[in-house]
Every structure is written in structure tokens, then in C-alpha cells.
Motif scaffolding. Structure first.
Motif, PDB file in Angstrom:
ATOM      1  N   UNK A 115       2.156  10.990  -6.525  1.00  0.00           N
ATOM      2  CA  UNK A 115       3.050  11.706  -7.430  1.00  0.00           C
ATOM      3  C   UNK A 115       2.469  11.838  -8.825  1.00  0.00           C
ATOM      4  N   UNK A 116       1.865  10.765  -9.307  1.00  0.00           N
ATOM      5  CA  UNK A 116       1.233  10.785 -10.627  1.00  0.00           C
ATOM      6  C   UNK A 116       0.074  11.782 -10.644  1.00  0.00           C
ATOM      7  N   UNK A 117      -0.733  11.790  -9.580  1.00  0.00           N
ATOM      8  CA  UNK A 117      -1.867  12.699  -9.520  1.00  0.00           C
ATOM      9  C   UNK A 117      -1.443  14.150  -9.478  1.00  0.00           C
ATOM     10  N   UNK A 118      -0.427  14.470  -8.677  1.00  0.00           N
ATOM     11  CA  UNK A 118       0.057  15.849  -8.604  1.00  0.00           C
ATOM     12  C   UNK A 118       0.608  16.290  -9.957  1.00  0.00           C
TER      13      UNK A 118
ATOM     14  N   UNK B 260       0.807  -1.214   0.000  1.00  0.00           N
ATOM     15  CA  UNK B 260       0.000   0.000   0.000  1.00  0.00           C
ATOM     16  C   UNK B 260       0.841   1.266   0.000  1.00  0.00           C
ATOM     17  N   UNK B 261       1.880   1.326   0.823  1.00  0.00           N
ATOM     18  CA  UNK B 261       2.664   2.559   0.956  1.00  0.00           C
ATOM     19  C   UNK B 261       3.283   2.995  -0.372  1.00  0.00           C
ATOM     20  N   UNK B 262       4.008   2.135  -1.090  1.00  0.00           N
ATOM     21  CA  UNK B 262       4.571   2.591  -2.366  1.00  0.00           C
ATOM     22  C   UNK B 262       3.520   2.873  -3.435  1.00  0.00           C
ATOM     23  N   UNK B 263       2.420   2.120  -3.441  1.00  0.00           N
ATOM     24  CA  UNK B 263       1.373   2.389  -4.430  1.00  0.00           C
ATOM     25  C   UNK B 263       0.741   3.755  -4.163  1.00  0.00           C
ATOM     26  N   UNK B 264       0.498   4.078  -2.905  1.00  0.00           N
ATOM     27  CA  UNK B 264      -0.062   5.397  -2.588  1.00  0.00           C
ATOM     28  C   UNK B 264       0.900   6.513  -2.976  1.00  0.00           C
ATOM     29  N   UNK B 265       2.191   6.312  -2.713  1.00  0.00           N
ATOM     30  CA  UNK B 265       3.183   7.325  -3.091  1.00  0.00           C
ATOM     31  C   UNK B 265       3.188   7.521  -4.601  1.00  0.00           C
ATOM     32  N   UNK B 266       3.135   6.413  -5.329  1.00  0.00           N
ATOM     33  CA  UNK B 266       3.118   6.498  -6.797  1.00  0.00           C
ATOM     34  C   UNK B 266       1.863   7.205  -7.295  1.00  0.00           C
ATOM     35  N   UNK B 267       0.709   6.835  -6.767  1.00  0.00           N
ATOM     36  CA  UNK B 267      -0.537   7.466  -7.184  1.00  0.00           C
ATOM     37  C   UNK B 267      -0.530   8.954  -6.876  1.00  0.00           C
TER      38      UNK B 267
ATOM     39  N   UNK C 210       5.370  18.855 -12.452  1.00  0.00           N
ATOM     40  CA  UNK C 210       5.510  18.746 -11.003  1.00  0.00           C
ATOM     41  C   UNK C 210       6.993  18.798 -10.649  1.00  0.00           C
ATOM     42  N   UNK C 211       7.330  19.559  -9.613  1.00  0.00           N
ATOM     43  CA  UNK C 211       8.720  19.723  -9.211  1.00  0.00           C
ATOM     44  C   UNK C 211       8.889  19.305  -7.760  1.00  0.00           C
TER      45      UNK C 211
END
Length: 314
Positions: A229-232, A220-227, A248-249
């Protein structure tokens, strides 16, 4: 399962914290909220806006998973808390979906991103294992309950953060958006233990239950981080007011963190090793008192309580 599996005195209420969990039928008026609701801070604005991308589908999914698991709950106190949790999460989903409509009205279409989020929750994490994987139905349900508990670890941390993020007020953040975020954050702290307790109750015997808790957080933790970053990146790239600054920067993100407009990486990252402790329980997260105090003053929550009162009198 007995209460001692949660590390609590079995003579105490094994599921709740003595606090009633109930949905508040809030509403918000978005007509005056600007696209960059933190003035001159598009990165901080859109990093937080990722919540609106993830939560409508995600919290609908929480409710579906819990509804499937309700027949497994044989403790009346837990059952009451779970139903309160489901009501709160359903309301969160609806209110964040309204923000997506508001973004669309300001020419920021989130559909291409949210369709992927819908696929994640409705298909990959749906009622049946995806792609015909031969996973026993009860174990698939337990896996998804563990995923909910892992996600709720982060929502409790974020909820507590936004309740004390005074820098957002100093930056002149839109009052309606702040009320949405803090009302939601306060309810996340309010029901912070329910998903964990639900998993402990329905997750089967140890050591498998504990191992699954570790495994699902590790996913869950890496998937949430990926989502996130992708969303931002998606929001910034498609923001109609940011022509010429389309990416995004991480530098801009960290600048917003330094200003207190976003949680620190340490605040988010440290939530994982805490969750990994065998003795861990989410009642250790955040301040229930701060959450309850905010809900007593939130304009939207107060208006909802007044509407309920007037309906009862009428």
C-alpha cells in the motif's frame, strides 16, 4: 528431517517435483515501454509496479540467506534445487532493478522508497539480529528462512495469477512488461516448493518448526500488505503524469480488481489459511504445467535459450 514431515511419501523424491530448476539469462528492452504500461490504468499499473520496488533488494536477500544455510543442506536433490532457486532469484533481482532505471528515466524516482526496503532487508533482516538482540545465530537463520518461505507463498500465488490474467492482454498492456511479469511468475510457480522445503529441512524439530512457520506468516502477511500500500501510494503521488490525482485510491484499486487487472483480495488472503495447515505443501499452489508452457513461449526465455544454444555451438 525425513520426508514424511512434508506430508509426502518418503519413497518419492522428498524435495522436488521431478522438474529441473535453472536460471534463464533473460533480457528486456524497455525503450518503448510507457510509464503507464496498462493504458489509462495508472492505479493498476502502479500497484503491480510495487513489485519492482520490493524485489531487487528482497530477492538479493533471499540469495544471501540461502547461501548462509547451504552448509546445513545434506540432501543432494534439495541442494540442486536450492542452487537453481538462487540463480533464478538473482536474475529476477537484476531484471526488476532495470525497470527501476527505466522509471527514473521517465522522471519517477523510486530512491526514497527503495532505501527503506534496502534497510529492511540489509539491516533489520541482515546476517546478524538487529540492535544487538541476543538471538542465537542458528535460530536467527531459521527465522529468516521461515520469512523467505512465507514470502514465496505469495509470489507463487501472484505468479499463477499473472499467467492467467487475460484481462491484461485485453487492456492492451505493454508486451515487454507482460513478458517480464509472466516469465518471473512462471519461475515462481516453477520453484514454488523450494523455500518451503529448505525451511522444513533446516528449521529444526517440530513443534517449534511448525510454530515458527505460523509466526513468521503472521508477521509477513501484514508487513507485505503495508509495504504494498505504501509503495502504490508513493508511485502514484510521484508520478509526473498524474498532476491533480496524487493519491492512491482503494476505490480505483477495487475497480481494477473488478476488471481482472489485479488479483482479488480473496485470492491473496486465502493463501494465508492454506499455509497455516500442518499438512500444507506449496506443490498444491498454481499450475506447473501452465508455468512450463509459458516459459516455452516467452519471447525473453526463448531468446535466452537460443543464446545459450549458440554459445554451446560456438
Amino acid at each position: 528431517m525425513n520426508a514424511s514431515a512434508n506430508g509426502r511419501d518418503p519413497r518419492e523424491n522428498p524435495w522436488g517435483e521431478g522438474h529441473e530448476i535453472a536460471p534463464r539469462r533473460v533480457s528486456f528492452d524497455w525503450r518503448e515501454t510507457p510509464l503507464h504500461w496498462i493504458p489509462d490504468e495508472p492505479t493498476a499499473t502502479h500497484v503491480i509496479n510495487v513489485l519492482h520496488l520490493l524485489l531487487p533488494a528482497g530477492e538479493r536477500w533471499f540469495v544471501k540467506v540461502f547461501k548462509e544455510a547451504l552448509p546445513l543442506v545434506d540432501d543432494p536433490v534439495l541442494l540442486k534445487d536450492v542452487k537453481g532457486f538462487m540463480g533464478q532469484e538473482a536474475t529476477h533481482s537484476v531484471q526488476h532493478a532495470y525497470v527501476l532505471n527505466h522509471l527514473a528515466e521517465q522522471r519517477l524516482d523510486t530512491g526514497p522508497y527503495t532505501r527503506h526496503v534496502d534497510y529492511l532487508f540489509e539491516i533489520l533482516l541482515g546476517e546478524r539480529p538487529p540492535f544487538g538482540v541476543p538471538w542465537p545465530q542458528r535460530e536467527w537463520l531459521r527465522f529468516r528462512l521461515a520469512i523467505v518461505a512465507a514470502i514465496e507463498q505469495f509470489t507463487a500465488v501472484l505468479g499463477d495469477w499473472v499467467l492467467s490474467a487475460d484481462a491484461l492482454d485485453r487492456a492492451g498492456a505493454d508486451e515487454v512488461m507482460l513478458d517480464l511479469l509472466r516469465w518471473h511468475g512462471a519461475e515462481e510457480v516453477e520453484h514454488r516448493s523450494v523455500a518451503f522445503d529448505m525451511y522444513q529441512h533446516c528449521g529444526g524439530p517440530d513443534p517449534v518448526r511448525y510454530a515458527r512457520r505460523l509466526e513468521t506468516m503472521a508477521v509477513t502477511a501484514p508487513v507485505m500488505l503495508w509495504l504494498w500500500g505504501w509503495g502504490a501510494a508513493y508511485l502514484i503521488r510521484h508520478d509526473p503524469q498524474l498532476a491533480g490525482r496524487p493519491r492512491y485510491s482503494l476505490r480505483e484499486h477495487n475497480r481494477a480488481v473488478a476488471k481482472g487487472l489485479l488479483p482479488t483480495w480473496r485470492e491473496l488472503g486465502s493463501a494465508v489459511p492454506r499455509y497455516f495447515r500442518r499438512s500444507y505443501h506449496p506443490s498444491q499452489e498454481g499450475s506447473l504445467r501452465r508455468a512450463v508452457d509459458y516459459l516455452a513461449t516467452s519471447p525473453a526465455a526463448r531468446a535466452a535459450a537460443g543464446a545459450v544454444g549458440r554459445a554451446a555451438l560456438g
